[in-house]
Design an enzyme around this catalytic site. Structure first.
Site, PDB file in Angstrom:
ATOM      1  N   SER A   1       0.827  -1.193   0.000  1.00 29.28           N
ATOM      2  CA  SER A   1       0.000   0.000   0.000  1.00 29.28           C
ATOM      3  C   SER A   1       0.875   1.262   0.000  1.00 29.28           C
ATOM      4  O   SER A   1       1.650   1.475  -0.927  1.00 29.28           O
ATOM      5  CB  SER A   1      -0.962  -0.050   1.190  1.00 29.28           C
ATOM      6  OG  SER A   1      -1.973   0.927   1.088  1.00 29.28           O
TER       7      SER A   1
ATOM      8  N   ASP B   1      -9.599  -5.624  -4.787  1.00 23.80           N
ATOM      9  CA  ASP B   1      -9.129  -4.414  -4.112  1.00 23.80           C
ATOM     10  C   ASP B   1      -9.821  -3.192  -4.703  1.00 23.80           C
ATOM     11  O   ASP B   1      -9.823  -3.004  -5.928  1.00 23.80           O
ATOM     12  CB  ASP B   1      -7.610  -4.294  -4.286  1.00 23.80           C
ATOM     13  CG  ASP B   1      -6.980  -3.277  -3.346  1.00 23.80           C
ATOM     14  OD1 ASP B   1      -7.568  -2.188  -3.178  1.00 23.80           O
ATOM     15  OD2 ASP B   1      -5.901  -3.566  -2.805  1.00 23.80           O
TER      16      ASP B   1
ATOM     17  N   HIS C   1      -7.855  -5.582  -0.261  1.00 20.30           N
ATOM     18  CA  HIS C   1      -6.675  -4.780   0.073  1.00 20.30           C
ATOM     19  C   HIS C   1      -6.045  -5.335   1.351  1.00 20.30           C
ATOM     20  O   HIS C   1      -6.232  -4.802   2.457  1.00 20.30           O
ATOM     21  CB  HIS C   1      -7.086  -3.317   0.264  1.00 20.30           C
ATOM     22  CG  HIS C   1      -5.922  -2.374   0.313  1.00 20.30           C
ATOM     23  ND1 HIS C   1      -5.128  -2.110  -0.776  1.00 20.30           N
ATOM     24  CD2 HIS C   1      -5.407  -1.641   1.337  1.00 20.30           C
ATOM     25  CE1 HIS C   1      -4.191  -1.240  -0.443  1.00 20.30           C
ATOM     26  NE2 HIS C   1      -4.334  -0.957   0.837  1.00 20.30           N
TER      27      HIS C   1
END
Length: 294
Positions: A108, A199, A227
């Site tokens: 991320s 995601d 995610h």
């Protein structure tokens, strides 16, 4: 003391090195004979990401590498870059391993930072081949898990370039992909990109790959997930095998004639993006057409 090659692992926003290490435990086990992982904390305290609270609420504090909430204090870009570099150097200096530093792994916000550092190193070497690498290392490869574009600006040389964003800039709410820009700087350091097909930021992750990574030096693994860090053995095994391929990448000579099936990066030398999805290998042409090969 361990002489294994070392990889520096960068957590997402609102996470911590301790939590990220726990999330990556299956990858650590799978790669235990290949690399020594070292986990770094971001330089600024942050509230815990909402997705982590049900499981990790007792494992604070958490940190961040860049602003991701409206109330995060404004920062000066130059000082922010220095603090990030100091945080990386601190984690590296405290590790007891003796092996060479070879790769960056991020998830991320940490993935976007890892990609940005690799690109910063490339730009430094283009300006001056004797330039030191970011945090003192010229990293050899990167693993970019759910990282969104555009890359962060990591020096004054890119602060006014519209292909980069500021560390102080909040994530955009954009949902549509950007149109490909042939003038954008492409990263030529080998990278593995890991995308969860469930995601919510998938298109933004694909933007980073398509806009900013050289197709001849990048590989993609897609998996059925949201995610988060994959943990099923089938996904972990596919991704760790891809990490080994990226880490062992050798740029073929200009006149090298690739042989289909000989190796994933033989195909990449054709300038195609290799996609590993559901245990199938495919080549993606410039127009987006995909041909399965195995």
């Amino acid at each position: 003391m361990s002489n294994q090659p070392r990889i520096l692992c960068l957590h997402g926003g609102g996470v911590s090195a301790k939590i990220f290490e726990r999330q990556m435990r299956y990858f650590i086990k799978s790669l235990e004979h290949d690399f020594r992982p070292v986990f770094a904390d971001g330089p600024w305290l942050s509230e815990m990401h909402d997705d982590l609270k049900p499981v990790y609420s007792h494992m604070g504090p958490c940190y961040r590498w860049a602003n991701w909430k409206p109330h995060h204090a404004p920062m000066n870009d130059a000082s922010a870059i220095r603090e990030i570099e100091s945080a990386l150097v601190k984690a590296m200096s405290e590790d007891e391993g003796q092996g060479e530093w070879v790769g960056l792994v991020g998830f991320s916000q940490g993935a976007a930072l890892a990609f940005s550092i690799l690109l910063e190193n490339q730009l430094r070497l283009e300006r001056d081949p004797s330039s030191p690498g970011f945090a003192g290392v010229h990293w050899q490869f990167g693993v970019i898990m759910a990282g969104r574009g555009p890359p962060f600006s990591m020096s004054p040389h890119t602060q006014l370039n519209h292909h980069f964003k500021s560390l102080t800039q909040l994530p955009q709410g954009r949902k549509k992909s950007l149109r490909s820009d042939p003038f954008a700087t492409k990263l030529r350091t080998p990278t593995l990109h890991v995308h969860g097909l469930g995601d919510g930021g998938l298109e933004l992750h694909r933007d980073l790959l398509k806009q900013s990574a050289s197709p001849a030096h990048s590989m993609l693994v897609e998996w059925e997930g949201a995610h988060r860090i994959p943990f099923r053995s089938t996904d972990v095994n596919r991704i760790t095998e891809a990490i080994r391929e990226v880490a062992n990448f050798q740029q073929p000579p200009a006149k090298y004639a690739p042989i289909p099936g000989r190796g994933v990066f033989d195909l990449l030398s054709r300038g195609y993006l290799v996609v590993d999805s559901h245990d199938k290998r495919a080549i993606m042409g410039p127009s987006g057409d995909i041909t399965t090969i195995a």
